[in-house]
Design a protein around this motif. Sequence first.
Motif, short mmCIF file in Angstrom:
data_model
loop_
_atom_site.label_atom_id
_atom_site.label_comp_id
_atom_site.label_asym_id
_atom_site.label_seq_id
_atom_site.Cartn_x
_atom_site.Cartn_y
_atom_site.Cartn_z
N ARG A 99 -13.21 -1.15 1.83
CA ARG A 99 -12.21 -1.74 0.95
C ARG A 99 -11.03 -0.81 0.70
N LYS A 100 -11.28 0.47 0.57
CA LYS A 100 -10.21 1.42 0.29
C LYS A 100 -9.16 1.40 1.39
N GLN A 101 -9.58 1.19 2.63
CA GLN A 101 -8.64 1.16 3.75
C GLN A 101 -7.69 -0.03 3.64
N SER A 102 -8.21 -1.17 3.16
CA SER A 102 -7.36 -2.34 2.97
C SER A 102 -6.32 -2.09 1.89
N ILE A 103 -6.75 -1.50 0.79
CA ILE A 103 -5.83 -1.22 -0.31
C ILE A 103 -4.78 -0.20 0.12
N ASP A 104 -5.20 0.84 0.83
CA ASP A 104 -4.26 1.85 1.31
C ASP A 104 -3.24 1.24 2.28
N THR A 105 -3.70 0.32 3.14
CA THR A 105 -2.80 -0.31 4.10
C THR A 105 -1.76 -1.17 3.40
N LEU A 106 -2.17 -1.90 2.36
CA LEU A 106 -1.22 -2.68 1.58
C LEU A 106 -0.18 -1.78 0.92
N GLU A 107 -0.61 -0.63 0.44
CA GLU A 107 0.33 0.32 -0.16
C GLU A 107 1.35 0.78 0.88
#
Length: 234
Positions: A99-107
């Motif tokens: 999940r952290k990778q998805s959030i980082d990518t959105l950022e």
Amino acid sequence: MISASMKNVSKSFGSNTVLKDVTFETHEGEIFGMLGPSGAGKTTIINILTKQLSADSGACYVSVGSNEIGLMLEHDGLFTRLSCLDNLIVFEDIYGIPRKQSIDTLERVGLGEAKKTAVEQLSKGMRQRLVLARAVLHKPKILFLDEPTSALDPMTARGIHQLIRDLREAGSTVFLTTHNMEEATHLCDRVVMLHKGTIIEEGAPKDICEKHNAMKTVMDLESVFVKLTGGGLA
């Protein structure tokens, strides 16, 4: 190492020939640009390389499997009632991504504050950034980008350019179509110019401009295209 290539590829739709004897290759870890006006055949080339279309003749090669390819095409295929993050969560499950990778990518694409916003409430530019986030989420070995910065403001476009460069530095091959000559000049390692389904020039942007005496205050690929075809990229 070659990442993708075409050799003597042709494609027609009925009586309309969209590709004529197209030959090129892309190399691992480069940003490869394909320049040409709408209808020149750029999207058809991507669709053939990604096996969404079959060529009528010629040979195609892609060095990786479909799970190692990222795609950003004209039709975004987003789930409009889901949020930005939920759209990426669908692909988390497919690729086993944390999940952290998805959030980082959105950022990284400028959508961190919109992660809980439904897609149907996004502007066209925001939707485009979300499609790019989905395309790079699994850190693909080959990334196909069809006009990735159209409709984006200059600041967001610069952020997208940096993300593309970061992917190259990590070893990915980026296949980019664009109408933006400045974008191609400053972003691409090599480009091909496509006119009416035929490649009319290829090489490093600087080398092409020098060959055609088009060096001005910036490298002017637009003037080269006009010189070769008698028309611009509109």
